[in-house]
Design a protein around this motif. Structure first.
Motif, short mmCIF file in Angstrom:
data_model
loop_
_atom_site.label_atom_id
_atom_site.label_comp_id
_atom_site.label_asym_id
_atom_site.label_seq_id
_atom_site.Cartn_x
_atom_site.Cartn_y
_atom_site.Cartn_z
N LYS A 280 -41.12 69.50 1.24
CA LYS A 280 -40.14 68.41 1.15
C LYS A 280 -38.73 68.96 1.08
O LYS A 280 -38.48 70.03 0.52
CB LYS A 280 -40.38 67.56 -0.10
CG LYS A 280 -41.61 66.70 -0.04
CD LYS A 280 -41.64 65.83 -1.28
CE LYS A 280 -42.88 64.99 -1.35
NZ LYS A 280 -42.91 64.21 -2.59
N SER B 6 -37.40 57.76 -6.84
CA SER B 6 -38.80 57.36 -6.61
C SER B 6 -39.27 57.68 -5.19
O SER B 6 -40.42 57.39 -4.85
CB SER B 6 -38.98 55.87 -6.91
OG SER B 6 -38.20 55.09 -6.03
N LYS C 218 -40.82 59.29 -1.99
CA LYS C 218 -41.99 60.16 -1.78
C LYS C 218 -41.74 61.19 -0.68
O LYS C 218 -42.39 62.22 -0.64
CB LYS C 218 -43.21 59.31 -1.41
CG LYS C 218 -43.56 58.25 -2.43
CD LYS C 218 -44.01 58.88 -3.72
CE LYS C 218 -44.42 57.80 -4.71
NZ LYS C 218 -44.04 58.10 -6.06
N SER C 219 -40.79 60.93 0.21
CA SER C 219 -40.54 61.80 1.36
C SER C 219 -39.59 62.95 1.07
O SER C 219 -39.50 63.90 1.86
CB SER C 219 -40.00 60.98 2.53
OG SER C 219 -38.79 60.35 2.15
#
Length: 170
Positions: A5, A51, A53-54
């Motif tokens: 990420k 928050s 996710k990516s």
């Protein structure tokens, strides 16, 4: 931190806390009273970042930045350098947390270096003993000569908020 990420650090600001006569921190609920829509929108962005996710999202909320003649602090003194009277926006008794640009840069570096611990977090960055603007004005008068307060009205009324943070996480 998620494998593969990208790190995403969002810059918000301590004004999202709204007005408070108490020292606030990252865990203090936001006071929406009197916040203009742009600041309310920042809170939604902050929540989306932490928050996400990516990406590995982090939010940094700087106090009022000064140093190297930049930031809002530098802007106060620009007219003086041009031979004009110093104008300070808003009430004399408000307090803000300030942060030197070099200290703010360190906060970004630490967030990146400690990515695993920083991901999903919000960090207030500022000192908890901000001067009242009257103190700032007296100091400026001693240095520059003439100064005056300019009322903060309309969309700029939020600039009269007391916002002093104790950066418990940073």
């Amino acid at each position: 931190a998620g494998a593969g990420k990208k790190l995403f650090i969002d810059t918000s600001g301590i004004l999202v806390h709204g007005h408070s006569d108490q020292v606030v921190n990252e865990n203090t609920p936001t006071n929406f009273e009197g916040l203009p829509p742009v600041l309310k929108g920042r809170i939604a962005v902050e929540q989306a970042v932490i928050s996400a996710k990516s990406v590995d999202g982090v939010v940094i909320r700087p106090g009022f930045v000064y140093g190297h003649a930049g930031g809002i602090g530098g802007g106060f003194f620009t007219p003086v350098a041009e031979g004009e009277k110093l104008k300070v926006p808003g009430r004399k008794d408000k307090r803000w947390s300030w942060v030197h640009v070099d200290d703010l840069a360190q906060a970004y570096v630490r967030a990146a270096q400690n990515r695993g611990a920083a991901t999903g977090q919000i960090f207030d960055v500022g000192e908890p003993h901000g001067p009242q603007f009257e103190e700032l004005l007296r100091a400026a008068k001693g240095y520059t000569g003439e100064a005056e307060y300019v009322p903060a009205e309309g969309a700029d009324a939020f600039i009269d908020a007391n916002v002093v943070v104790s950066a418990v996480k940073a």
